[in-house]
Each structure stands twice: as structure tokens, then as C-alpha cells.
Design a protein around this motif. Structure first.
Motif, PDB file in Angstrom:
ATOM      1  N   GLY A 280      94.987  63.654 -19.917  1.00 26.02           N
ATOM      2  CA  GLY A 280      96.042  63.924 -18.949  1.00 26.02           C
ATOM      3  C   GLY A 280      97.337  63.188 -19.215  1.00 26.02           C
ATOM      4  O   GLY A 280      98.358  63.462 -18.590  1.00 26.02           O
ATOM      5  N   ILE A 281      97.328  62.250 -20.175  1.00 25.64           N
ATOM      6  CA  ILE A 281      98.562  61.509 -20.478  1.00 25.64           C
ATOM      7  C   ILE A 281      99.475  62.359 -21.375  1.00 25.64           C
ATOM      8  O   ILE A 281     100.684  62.296 -21.289  1.00 25.64           O
ATOM      9  CB  ILE A 281      98.257  60.147 -21.172  1.00 25.64           C
ATOM     10  CG1 ILE A 281      97.257  59.316 -20.364  1.00 25.64           C
ATOM     11  CG2 ILE A 281      99.535  59.360 -21.448  1.00 25.64           C
ATOM     12  CD1 ILE A 281      97.748  58.748 -19.073  1.00 25.64           C
ATOM     13  N   GLY A 282      98.848  63.157 -22.256  1.00 28.94           N
ATOM     14  CA  GLY A 282      99.645  64.057 -23.093  1.00 28.94           C
ATOM     15  C   GLY A 282      99.753  63.646 -24.551  1.00 28.94           C
ATOM     16  O   GLY A 282     100.483  64.268 -25.317  1.00 28.94           O
ATOM     17  N   THR A 283      99.016  62.597 -24.949  1.00 30.80           N
ATOM     18  CA  THR A 283      99.105  62.158 -26.353  1.00 30.80           C
ATOM     19  C   THR A 283      98.298  63.079 -27.279  1.00 30.80           C
ATOM     20  O   THR A 283      98.819  63.562 -28.280  1.00 30.80           O
ATOM     21  CB  THR A 283      98.615  60.711 -26.508  1.00 30.80           C
ATOM     22  OG1 THR A 283      97.358  60.575 -25.842  1.00 30.80           O
ATOM     23  CG2 THR A 283      99.604  59.738 -25.901  1.00 30.80           C
ATOM     24  N   ALA A 284      97.037  63.334 -26.920  1.00 30.07           N
ATOM     25  CA  ALA A 284      96.179  64.144 -27.809  1.00 30.07           C
ATOM     26  C   ALA A 284      96.758  65.532 -28.109  1.00 30.07           C
ATOM     27  O   ALA A 284      96.646  65.999 -29.243  1.00 30.07           O
ATOM     28  CB  ALA A 284      94.769  64.257 -27.226  1.00 30.07           C
ATOM     29  N   PRO A 285      97.385  66.231 -27.115  1.00 24.97           N
ATOM     30  CA  PRO A 285      97.936  67.549 -27.454  1.00 24.97           C
ATOM     31  C   PRO A 285      98.961  67.503 -28.593  1.00 24.97           C
ATOM     32  O   PRO A 285      99.135  68.489 -29.309  1.00 24.97           O
ATOM     33  CB  PRO A 285      98.612  68.003 -26.144  1.00 24.97           C
ATOM     34  CG  PRO A 285      97.916  67.252 -25.073  1.00 24.97           C
ATOM     35  CD  PRO A 285      97.497  65.945 -25.678  1.00 24.97           C
ATOM     36  N   MET A 286      99.624  66.346 -28.783  1.00 25.77           N
ATOM     37  CA  MET A 286     100.618  66.274 -29.865  1.00 25.77           C
ATOM     38  C   MET A 286      99.948  66.363 -31.223  1.00 25.77           C
ATOM     39  O   MET A 286     100.453  67.008 -32.138  1.00 25.77           O
ATOM     40  CB  MET A 286     101.440  64.988 -29.754  1.00 25.77           C
ATOM     41  CG  MET A 286     102.396  65.004 -28.571  1.00 25.77           C
ATOM     42  SD  MET A 286     103.608  63.676 -28.684  1.00 25.77           S
ATOM     43  CE  MET A 286     102.896  62.458 -27.622  1.00 25.77           C
ATOM     44  N   ALA A 418     102.155  56.378 -17.261  1.00 29.29           N
ATOM     45  CA  ALA A 418     102.070  57.080 -15.975  1.00 29.29           C
ATOM     46  C   ALA A 418     103.154  58.154 -15.896  1.00 29.29           C
ATOM     47  O   ALA A 418     102.902  59.277 -15.453  1.00 29.29           O
ATOM     48  CB  ALA A 418     102.212  56.085 -14.834  1.00 29.29           C
ATOM     49  N   ILE A 419     104.375  57.815 -16.366  1.00 29.26           N
ATOM     50  CA  ILE A 419     105.479  58.784 -16.316  1.00 29.26           C
ATOM     51  C   ILE A 419     105.168  59.973 -17.241  1.00 29.26           C
ATOM     52  O   ILE A 419     105.459  61.124 -16.898  1.00 29.26           O
ATOM     53  CB  ILE A 419     106.814  58.097 -16.673  1.00 29.26           C
ATOM     54  CG1 ILE A 419     107.187  57.126 -15.543  1.00 29.26           C
ATOM     55  CG2 ILE A 419     107.923  59.132 -16.874  1.00 29.26           C
ATOM     56  CD1 ILE A 419     108.334  56.191 -15.868  1.00 29.26           C
ATOM     57  N   MET A 420     104.529  59.713 -18.402  1.00 30.93           N
ATOM     58  CA  MET A 420     104.151  60.811 -19.303  1.00 30.93           C
ATOM     59  C   MET A 420     103.136  61.751 -18.649  1.00 30.93           C
ATOM     60  O   MET A 420     103.135  62.959 -18.896  1.00 30.93           O
ATOM     61  CB  MET A 420     103.544  60.258 -20.600  1.00 30.93           C
ATOM     62  CG  MET A 420     104.545  59.609 -21.531  1.00 30.93           C
ATOM     63  SD  MET A 420     103.723  58.596 -22.770  1.00 30.93           S
ATOM     64  CE  MET A 420     102.867  59.830 -23.717  1.00 30.93           C
ATOM     65  N   ALA A 421     102.259  61.181 -17.828  1.00 32.16           N
ATOM     66  CA  ALA A 421     101.200  61.989 -17.204  1.00 32.16           C
ATOM     67  C   ALA A 421     101.770  63.019 -16.224  1.00 32.16           C
ATOM     68  O   ALA A 421     101.177  64.083 -16.033  1.00 32.16           O
ATOM     69  CB  ALA A 421     100.203  61.088 -16.484  1.00 32.16           C
TER      70      ALA A 421
END
Length: 448
Positions: A280-286, A418-421
Motif C-alpha cells: 500500500g505504500i507504492g514502492t513495489a509497483p515501481m 505515509a504521504i506516499m500511501a
């Protein structure tokens, strides 16, 4: 100023993030029809390489993408994060980490499927993936401010300062201090510059080199860690069922530490799990967005194994060592030092050295992958021709991380996570019906 950063981080990681990551993740888990349980076997088949095709768009294979993503998540969160969770929330916090992991598997499935579904093209014409492209391509140009918010937080939050700091602490306490080789700040500078040079060799070669190194290091470090933990567990074999029961019982009573505050135990478990598996943080999708795959569902299935390996397997192993050796009740140590003392009791003489090697590999592999994440965010904001400058900024901050005192910096990084999430979860829930339709279509074809 420092106190504001710490207060903001503590506030946002309390109720707001719990609602966003756990609540949002649970909605996705239910909406997917409990997909992580139903299609776990198929995900294992996919990751074995059964469906790989080298001719597809993308830069790396799906298995390399999973290795790189796990390299970034299996790290100090699993070694020091679990210790922090038990220290603060007792054994019951581990149970809530497990719950978060299954919810996180659904989140990862949706976010990484979308990363393939909505890829973008950077200014060099290279295919790229990640929440910023998902927002722009999937939700439309009017949502671009969300994509910019994600990328700015990513550039600032995905620095390897925490890893550099913890690695310096471990090397000093295991190797240098006992042998009288520690010279305070000078030592920190030498370690910081050494780490910077090692990381530079790998990251200046781009994602292909990062993925190649990660896919060799990750299996090695997980096996080494696994073997060490198994030896310790074998010594305390008869107590394992009791400890597993303690984790479950304490999750609903909170007796061990909190005097019955189950809510607090839940919050600590969920917070550490989010920090450990980054769902949910968005790192893995990159990184999954860069894989050679044009089947979004297949990439999502591979990605969802990440939280399982990270939290259900690796974190549980660490937790059992800490509980079986009894250090959690008897010592003032916290974080990585608590885990060190557990390994020292479990395997006197060599335990701490084996853990040090694991921490060394964990921390370095995380540093390699994080540079790629930040580089991608910078590329999105300023264009591919300027992105190389980010790597130099990233390398300099590694030295800073080794030298500076870290409470403020860790809180700053927590706050940026948190802001990335926020953009990641908003876009994922908004576009979830697209993934659901693709899932139905994909499994229909597989049956056919």
C-alpha cells in the motif's frame, strides 16, 4: 522543528494510516473474493517461471522483479522491526502482523496489477510503471497533482538513511567495540564512505544490474537467515507450540505488556507490518511495473507473494527466536540489539556474527533497490536526462545516515512513507473494478 517531524509521524502512523492501509486493504481483500487464499498455488506456478517470455516489453523478468521487491522489503524491518513490535506490544503484536500480511497480499495484488495495466513512457521513451503512472494513465490528467505528491514524497522518503544507520550500529557493536577498534565519529565516517562506494558500484549500473545482484543475494540471505533460525528453534523445539499459542492468546488479551490494551497491540502490529512489507505504500509497483510481462493479473499474483514471504515467513522466524530465547522479558535492549542478544543466547559465540552477515546483506540489498525507487520518482518529476543526478544525492545521504543521530530522520522517512500511501491507496481503490474485471477474464482463459 525536529519535534514537529516526530509528532507528525506519530500522529499519521496512528489512526490515519491504520484506517487507510488496514481498512483499505481489507476492502480490497473482501472485494477480490479472498483471492490470496484462492489462487496462492497458481501464484507459485507463475513465479517458478512457467509463463516467462523474454520478448515482452519491460526491463527485467517477473522473478527478478519479485527478488528486487523482496530485497527492498526483507530487511531491517524484519530483524529490528519485529523486535520493536514485541518490545512495545508483546507477543500478540505478531498475530496482528500476520493479519496485516494477508490483507497486504490483496493490496499488493491490486497495486502491482495496475502497475502493468497503466504503464507510462518517460522522456527517453522507456516504458515505466508505478503509482504516478497509474494515476496519470488510469485516472486521467486532472489527477496529476496526486502523482506529483507521490513522487515528491518518494524522492525524499526513499533514501537509505535508516539502513546506513542501523548497519553502522551493528558493525560497531559486534565487530569493532569488542576488539577495541571503535574510534567514535571517525569510525562512522569510514563506515559511511565504505557503504557509499559499495552501493555506487551497483546502482550506477541501473535497474538491470540492481535486479541481477538482488536476485542472487536475496535467496542467499533468506537461506542463511532461515538456517540460523532453524538451528536455534531446534534447540528449543519443545517450546514452539507454547510460543505460537502465546502469540495468539496475547493478541486478544494484551496481557504480556500492555495490561490488557488489545487496541494498542493491534496498532503496533499493523504499523510494523506496513513498515516491514510496504503493502500500500507504492514502492513495489515501481519495480513490478518494469517487468517483462503484459499480463497484469500474473504480475499481481507474483507480487502478492511478497508480503507472505516477508511477514508470514521471515518475521515469524525472527519473532520465534526472540520469544524462545526469552530475551524479550529480560533485557533493556531494543531494535536490532534485541535480536542480536537473542541470536547470541541461541547460538553462543557465532550467533551474533551470523546475524551480522544477514544484516549486512539485508541492508545493502535494500540500499540498492531504494535508489531505483527514488530515481524513478525523480525521473517522473524532472525527466530522464536529469535522473542520473539523483543517484549522487542518494549516495551522499548514505554517509549522512551513518554519521547523524537518527530519531528525527527516521520520523521524517516514516512521515514520507505515509504521504506516499495516500495517492497509492486512493488510486488503487478507484481503479479496483478494472483489476477485478481483468482477474475474471484471466482465470476464464486459464480454465479454457
Amino acid at each position: 522543528m525536529g519535534q514537529y517531524i516526530i509528532d507528525f509521524s506519530n500522529w499519521i502512523w496512528d489512526t490515519p494510516m491504520l484506517v487507510l492501509l488496514m481498512g483499505g486493504g481489507f476492502i480490497l481483500f473482501a472485494y477480490s473474493g479472498f483471492l490470496p487464499f484462492r489462487h496462492f498455488g497458481h501464484a507459485l506456478k507463475v513465479v517458478s517461471g512457467k509463463y516467462d517470455d523474454q520478448n515482452l516489453p519491460g526491463q527485467i523478468s517477473s522473478r527478478q522483479a519479485l527478488s528486487a521487491a523482496i530485497a527492498a522489503t526483507v530487511g531491517l524491518g524484519n530483524i529490528s522491526g519485529v523486535a520493536i513490535a514485541i518490545n512495545m506490544g508483546g507477543p500478540g503484536a505478531i498475530f496482528w502482523m500476520w493479519v496485516s500480511a494477508f490483507v497486504g497480499m490483496a493490496t499488493k495484488y491490486f497495486t502491482c496489477s495496475l502497475a502493468i495495466m497503466y504503464r507510462g513512457i518517460d522522456t527517453d521513451g522507456v516504458v515505466q510503471g508505478g503509482p504516478m503512472y497509474v494515476i496519470e494513465e488510469g485516472m486521467g490528467k486532472k489527477w496529476k497533482p496526486l502523482a506529483i505528491l507521490f513522487s515528491v514524497a518518494g524522492v525524499l522518503g526513499l533514501l537509505a538513511i535508516f539502513q546506513a544507520n542501523q548497519l553502522t550500529a551493528v558493525l560497531r557493536s559486534v565487530l569493532l567495540l569488542p576488539n577495541g577498534l571503535d574510534h567514535g565519529d571517525t569510525t562512522k565516517w569510514i563506515l559511511g564512505i565504505s557503504m557509499m562506494l559499495i552501493v555506487a558500484v551497483v546502482i550506477l549500473g541501473g535497474i538491470k544490474r540492481i535486479a541481477a545482484v538482488a536476485s542472487k543475494l536475496v535467496p542467499f540471505m533468506v537461506l542463511l537467515y532461515f538456517a540460523t533460525v532453524m538451528i536455534i528453534m531446534f534447540k528449543f523445539f519443545d517450546q514452539i507450540p507454547h510460543m505460537l499459542w502465546l502469540i495468539v492468546e496475547d493478541a486478544f488479551t494484551g496481557n504480556a505488556v500492555m495490561g490488557g490494551a488489545v487496541g494498542a497491540v493491534m496498532v503496533i502490529g499493523a504499523r510494523r507490518a506496513a513498515f516491514s512489507n510496504e503493502a500500500g505504500i507504492g514502492t513495489a509497483p515501481m519495480v513490478h511495473g518494469a517487468s517483462k510481462n503484459n499480463e497484469p493479473v500474473r504480475e499481481g499474483l507474483i507480487a502478492m507473494l511478497g508480503p507472505f514471504i516477508d511477514t508470514v515467513v521471515v518475521c515469524t522466524l525472527t519473532a520465534l527466536v526472540i520469544l524462545l530465547t526469552g530475551v524479550w522479558e529480560s533485557t533493556e535492549n531494543d531494535g536490532v540489539r534485541l535480536t542480536l542478544s537473542a541470536f547470541e543466547i541461541g547460538l553462543p559465540g557465532i550467533g551474533k556474527y551470523l546475524l551480522m552477515v544477514a544484516v549486512l546483506v539485508f541492508a545493502l540489498s535494500t540500499m540498492f533497490t531504494y535508489s531505483y525507487y527514488g530515481h524513478k520518482c525523480f525521473n517522473y518529476l524532472f525527466g530522464a536526462d536529469k535522473a542520473k543526478y539523483y543517484n549522487y544525492f542518494y549516495l551522499v545521504t548514505i554517509v549522512a545516515g551513518a554519521v547523524v543521530s537518527l530519531e528525527v530522520v527516521v520520523s521524517f522517512i516514516d512521515g514520507m512513507y505515509a504521504i506516499m500511501a495516500i495517492p497509492t491507496m486512493i488510486s488503487t481503490i478507484y481503479l479496483a473494478p478494472k483489476v477485478k474485471a481483468a482477474t475474471k477474464e484471466y482465470f476464464g482463459r486459464m480454465k479454457g
